[in-house]
Motif scaffolding. Structure first.
Motif, PDB file in Angstrom:
ATOM      1  N   ASP A  93       1.004  20.630  29.433  1.00 37.93           N
ATOM      2  CA  ASP A  93       0.858  21.921  30.122  1.00 37.93           C
ATOM      3  C   ASP A  93      -0.457  21.971  30.892  1.00 37.93           C
ATOM      4  OD1 ASP A  93       3.270  23.235  29.015  1.00 37.93           O
ATOM      5  OD2 ASP A  93       2.209  23.018  27.110  1.00 37.93           O
ATOM      6  N   LEU A  94      -1.484  21.408  30.268  1.00 38.26           N
ATOM      7  CA  LEU A  94      -2.820  21.383  30.858  1.00 38.26           C
ATOM      8  C   LEU A  94      -3.337  19.950  30.837  1.00 38.26           C
ATOM      9  CD1 LEU A  94      -4.592  24.405  29.097  1.00 38.26           C
ATOM     10  CD2 LEU A  94      -4.381  24.135  31.561  1.00 38.26           C
ATOM     11  N   LEU A  95      -4.000  19.559  31.906  1.00 36.56           N
ATOM     12  CA  LEU A  95      -4.675  18.271  31.951  1.00 36.56           C
ATOM     13  C   LEU A  95      -6.159  18.537  32.154  1.00 36.56           C
ATOM     14  CD1 LEU A  95      -4.493  15.160  31.979  1.00 36.56           C
ATOM     15  CD2 LEU A  95      -4.278  15.308  34.478  1.00 36.56           C
ATOM     16  N   ALA A  96      -6.967  18.201  31.156  1.00 37.32           N
ATOM     17  CA  ALA A  96      -8.409  18.413  31.224  1.00 37.32           C
ATOM     18  C   ALA A  96      -9.081  17.119  31.652  1.00 37.32           C
ATOM     19  CB  ALA A  96      -8.944  18.866  29.870  1.00 37.32           C
ATOM     20  N   LEU A  97      -9.877  17.201  32.690  1.00 38.12           N
ATOM     21  CA  LEU A  97     -10.572  16.032  33.230  1.00 38.12           C
ATOM     22  C   LEU A  97     -12.036  16.099  32.835  1.00 38.12           C
ATOM     23  CD1 LEU A  97      -9.086  16.134  36.843  1.00 38.12           C
ATOM     24  CD2 LEU A  97      -8.194  14.901  34.866  1.00 38.12           C
ATOM     25  N   CYS A  98     -12.492  15.112  32.084  1.00 37.04           N
ATOM     26  CA  CYS A  98     -13.878  15.084  31.607  1.00 37.04           C
ATOM     27  C   CYS A  98     -14.587  13.870  32.199  1.00 37.04           C
ATOM     28  CB  CYS A  98     -13.925  15.030  30.086  1.00 37.04           C
ATOM     29  SG  CYS A  98     -13.292  16.500  29.269  1.00 37.04           S
ATOM     30  N   THR A  99     -15.378  14.103  33.216  1.00 36.62           N
ATOM     31  CA  THR A  99     -16.154  13.046  33.861  1.00 36.62           C
ATOM     32  C   THR A  99     -17.632  13.275  33.563  1.00 36.62           C
ATOM     33  OG1 THR A  99     -16.183  14.364  35.890  1.00 36.62           O
ATOM     34  CG2 THR A  99     -14.471  12.682  35.696  1.00 36.62           C
ATOM     35  N   GLY A 100     -18.443  12.310  33.920  1.00 40.85           N
ATOM     36  CA  GLY A 100     -19.868  12.417  33.621  1.00 40.85           C
ATOM     37  C   GLY A 100     -20.762  12.018  34.771  1.00 40.85           C
ATOM     38  N   GLY A 101     -20.515  12.593  35.949  1.00 35.49           N
ATOM     39  CA  GLY A 101     -21.355  12.292  37.093  1.00 35.49           C
ATOM     40  C   GLY A 101     -20.859  11.123  37.921  1.00 35.49           C
ATOM     41  N   ASN A 102     -19.665  10.622  37.601  1.00 32.38           N
ATOM     42  CA  ASN A 102     -19.150   9.450  38.288  1.00 32.38           C
ATOM     43  C   ASN A 102     -17.787   9.690  38.917  1.00 32.38           C
ATOM     44  OD1 ASN A 102     -17.845   9.817  35.879  1.00 32.38           O
ATOM     45  ND2 ASN A 102     -18.066   7.705  35.153  1.00 32.38           N
ATOM     46  N   ALA A 103     -17.437  10.937  39.159  1.00 31.35           N
ATOM     47  CA  ALA A 103     -16.088  11.270  39.613  1.00 31.35           C
ATOM     48  C   ALA A 103     -15.753  10.624  40.952  1.00 31.35           C
ATOM     49  CB  ALA A 103     -15.919  12.781  39.698  1.00 31.35           C
ATOM     50  N   THR A 104     -16.690  10.606  41.874  1.00 28.74           N
ATOM     51  CA  THR A 104     -16.405  10.039  43.184  1.00 28.74           C
ATOM     52  C   THR A 104     -16.003   8.578  43.081  1.00 28.74           C
ATOM     53  OG1 THR A 104     -17.971  11.580  44.234  1.00 28.74           O
ATOM     54  CG2 THR A 104     -17.351   9.627  45.484  1.00 28.74           C
ATOM     55  N   ALA A 105     -16.708   7.825  42.252  1.00 23.99           N
ATOM     56  CA  ALA A 105     -16.395   6.407  42.085  1.00 23.99           C
ATOM     57  C   ALA A 105     -15.066   6.189  41.375  1.00 23.99           C
ATOM     58  CB  ALA A 105     -17.518   5.719  41.313  1.00 23.99           C
ATOM     59  N   THR A 158     -11.280  21.353  34.463  1.00 23.93           N
ATOM     60  CA  THR A 158     -12.288  20.383  34.897  1.00 23.93           C
ATOM     61  C   THR A 158     -13.632  20.694  34.258  1.00 23.93           C
ATOM     62  OG1 THR A 158     -12.855  21.679  36.882  1.00 23.93           O
ATOM     63  CG2 THR A 158     -11.153  19.974  37.113  1.00 23.93           C
ATOM     64  N   VAL A 159     -14.357  19.631  33.959  1.00 27.23           N
ATOM     65  CA  VAL A 159     -15.684  19.708  33.356  1.00 27.23           C
ATOM     66  C   VAL A 159     -16.653  18.940  34.240  1.00 27.23           C
ATOM     67  CG1 VAL A 159     -17.091  19.008  31.378  1.00 27.23           C
ATOM     68  CG2 VAL A 159     -14.804  19.960  31.015  1.00 27.23           C
ATOM     69  N   ALA A 160     -17.839  19.501  34.433  1.00 26.81           N
ATOM     70  CA  ALA A 160     -18.918  18.846  35.181  1.00 26.81           C
ATOM     71  C   ALA A 160     -18.481  18.561  36.615  1.00 26.81           C
ATOM     72  CB  ALA A 160     -19.389  17.589  34.448  1.00 26.81           C
ATOM     73  N   ASP A 161     -18.465  17.265  37.031  1.00 33.63           N
ATOM     74  CA  ASP A 161     -18.150  16.948  38.431  1.00 33.63           C
ATOM     75  C   ASP A 161     -16.688  16.585  38.638  1.00 33.63           C
ATOM     76  OD1 ASP A 161     -18.406  14.530  37.035  1.00 33.63           O
ATOM     77  OD2 ASP A 161     -18.985  13.428  38.830  1.00 33.63           O
TER      78      ASP A 161
END
Length: 345
Positions: free
Chosen positions: A87-99, A121-124
């Motif tokens: 139902d939900l997709l949580a994306l947890c990145t740590g400053g590297n989302a663009t890469a 979404t969390v952070a970036d």
């Protein structure tokens, strides 16, 4: 063109089946945000007497991920192998989302959007959704360090200044402890408002004061927007305990006080002095709410010349004395609720 999106509502989502959450972790993800996102859901399940939310940890093209603090986690499955969408997709990145925005990952995110999945979404992490062309015209919260990058790469995205932002089917936060507030909002969105006070009491949690869900405005003034104002606010925050005057700060920045006033009025509708005072009062509110510091100690920490000066300024700005403000906050914390909000049964 953006894929079509299905927006869940509280009325349709509040059902007997648990809300399924897939938590997609990437290397360098913030472990604090993961805990703040999931722990309120766990306790909510316990308080409500049933499994209202369920979640699984996912990796993309990997079976193990490592947090920014070095915590290694074996995920329960791979995102690309999911057969049934959550139902939900949580994306947890740590400053590297663009890469991380590979064609394979971007394509899969677009596919999940077409299948009606909502996103957390969390952070970036909003940068991943922006790369998938999912955020045009949407309002989103992103960690302030990456706000400029998101705005430059996706100008149609509307940035929120709040620590958390709900624009279903997108639920976002800046990361860290703000994921706790986002978790509470997810509970409210899907199941109403039960147990909020109990949840906060369980975790010994309380907001620092009115407006605590909003980051200080200076975090959203970048060099690209206004180099001088960004420098002024950075200096104001870094030297808040030094009691610098606007003249002192203008000299340090090689400009005139009138120029600082003009920039502050254009952005905030306040003079430079009023902007500085607002930062000091906000800091004082946090210290009154979260510490046992005396008025003298808080006056020093916030750059006021004396406890009397601090008390006078605080009362004029907030409508109450520091003592009264602290008493209200302590009473609200003891009752497990926020000031001005009725207690929940």
């Amino acid at each position: 063109m953006s894929p079509s999106l299905t927006t869940p509502t509280a009325s349709t989502a509040a059902k007997s089946d648990p809300v399924q959450i897939g938590i997609l972790l990437f290397d360098a993800f913030p472990a604090m945000a993961l805990a703040c996102l999931t722990e309120p859901l766990r306790v909510f399940n316990s308080l409500s007497g049933g499994q209202r939310f369920s979640w699984s940890l996912l990796g993309f093209q990997t079976d193990r991920v490592t947090s920014s603090s070095g915590l290694e986690i074996a995920v329960s499955g791979r995102f690309e192998s999911l057969r049934r969408p959550p139902d939900l997709l949580a994306l947890c990145t740590g400053g590297n989302a663009t890469a991380l925005a590979s064609p394979q990952l971007v394509g899969r995110l677009q596919e999940e959007a077409r299948r009606g999945v909502a996103f957390v979404t969390v952070a970036d992490a909003p940068l991943l959704l922006a790369a998938a062309n999912l955020l045009d015209g949407r309002q989103i919260a992103i960690h302030w360090q990456y706000a400029d990058l998101l705005q430059e790469s996706s100008p149609a995205v509307r940035l929120s200044r709040d620590l958390i932002c709900l624009d279903p089917p997108f639920f976002s936060c800046h990361g860290g402890a703000s994921a706790f507030d986002l978790s509470l909002e997810l509970i409210r969105h899907y199941h109403g408002e039960p147990y909020e006070s109990q949840l906060k009491a369980w975790f010994l949690y309380d907001l620092a004061g009115p407006g605590a869900q909003r980051q200080d405005d200076f975090l959203f003034v970048s060099d690209a927007e206004d180099h001088l104002l960004a420098a002024f606010l950075e200096l104001a925050y870094a030297s808040i305990d030094r009691g610098l005057t606007i003249a002192d700060m203008a000299a340090s920045l090689s400009t005139a006080p009138s120029t600082l006033n003009r920039h502050c009025r254009e952005r905030f509708g306040l003079s430079a002095g009023a902007t500085l005072l607002k930062l000091r009062i906000n800091r004082a509110k946090r210290l009154l709410s979260t510490t046992r510091m005396t008025n003298v100690e808080i006056a020093v920490a916030c750059g006021f010349s004396s406890a009397e000066h601090f008390a006078t300024r605080f009362r004029k700005a907030s409508g109450s004395t520091p003592r009264s403000y602290r008493a209200v906050r302590q009473a609200a914390a003891a009752a497990g609720q926020e000031p001005g909000r009725p207690a929940t049964s």
